[in-house]
Design an enzyme around this catalytic site. Sequence first.
Site, short mmCIF file in Angstrom:
data_model
loop_
_atom_site.label_atom_id
_atom_site.label_comp_id
_atom_site.label_asym_id
_atom_site.label_seq_id
_atom_site.Cartn_x
_atom_site.Cartn_y
_atom_site.Cartn_z
N HIS A 94 0.85 -1.19 0.00
CA HIS A 94 0.00 0.00 0.00
C HIS A 94 0.89 1.24 0.00
O HIS A 94 2.01 1.21 0.53
CB HIS A 94 -0.93 -0.01 1.23
CG HIS A 94 -1.98 1.05 1.16
ND1 HIS A 94 -1.75 2.34 1.55
CD2 HIS A 94 -3.25 1.02 0.70
CE1 HIS A 94 -2.84 3.06 1.35
NE2 HIS A 94 -3.77 2.28 0.83
N GLU A 142 -3.44 3.15 -7.43
CA GLU A 142 -3.83 4.27 -6.56
C GLU A 142 -2.83 5.42 -6.72
O GLU A 142 -1.62 5.20 -6.60
CB GLU A 142 -3.79 3.85 -5.09
CG GLU A 142 -4.83 2.81 -4.72
CD GLU A 142 -5.18 2.87 -3.23
OE1 GLU A 142 -6.37 2.75 -2.92
OE2 GLU A 142 -4.28 3.05 -2.39
#
Length: 223
Positions: A94, A142
């Site tokens: 992430h 992202e």
Amino acid sequence: MSGKNILVINFKTYREATGNNAEHLARAIEHAVNGTKGRIVLAPQVTDLHQISHTVSLDVFSQHVDPITPGSHTGWILPESVKANGAIGSIINHSEHRMELDKIESTVKRCKELGLETIVCVETLEEGLKIAKLKPDYLAYEDPELIGSGRPISKEKPDSVREFAETIKKDFPEVTIICGAGISSGEDVKKSIELGCNGVLVASAIVKSHNPEAIVREMARYL
Ligand code: G3P
């Protein structure tokens, strides 16, 4: 992996999604998505995995795991441990917990050995092309600048999302593409799917909402 469009809800380390708050949030989400066609995944903090996976019947993923085997690794997150605590997969790399490429590779490998699903996050198409070779179950695109901004990647960077989905799918059709960052409404979920993604990764719009149930219900409708 189910082939359904997916809504991954990352609880991050928000106070509203920690400990007993995480349990309340998970129950509200479960209630909201009753009857949805899509797949719903919750990613609570690792310390809440046991509580959440024993409270709701939704799929639960870890937010991170380390590429280690059982032994002397104080403070690291053992893939076997998240599995034993009810996780069936993990987010890896992430934006808020980046890893080197070789570590991502060994983490994906460790997860596969254990039958844990993988959602690997990337920030660019270039990074996505490298990671897709590892054949994660999901590749999540992202843009770090849009994370937590309330400005959806589907609206701010539609061309990049479309290019990402098209390019990766062409060479790696077995990898499911999702996107995230700033996703805030059902409309954003719909747009992400129109751009070629098979779902979204969302955090703040749900976790920080005064009415998480309503926003989850709205997003789940478009899966
Ligand atoms: O993992 C989800 C993510 O980083 C996006 O966060 O708050 O922009 O939905 P948010």
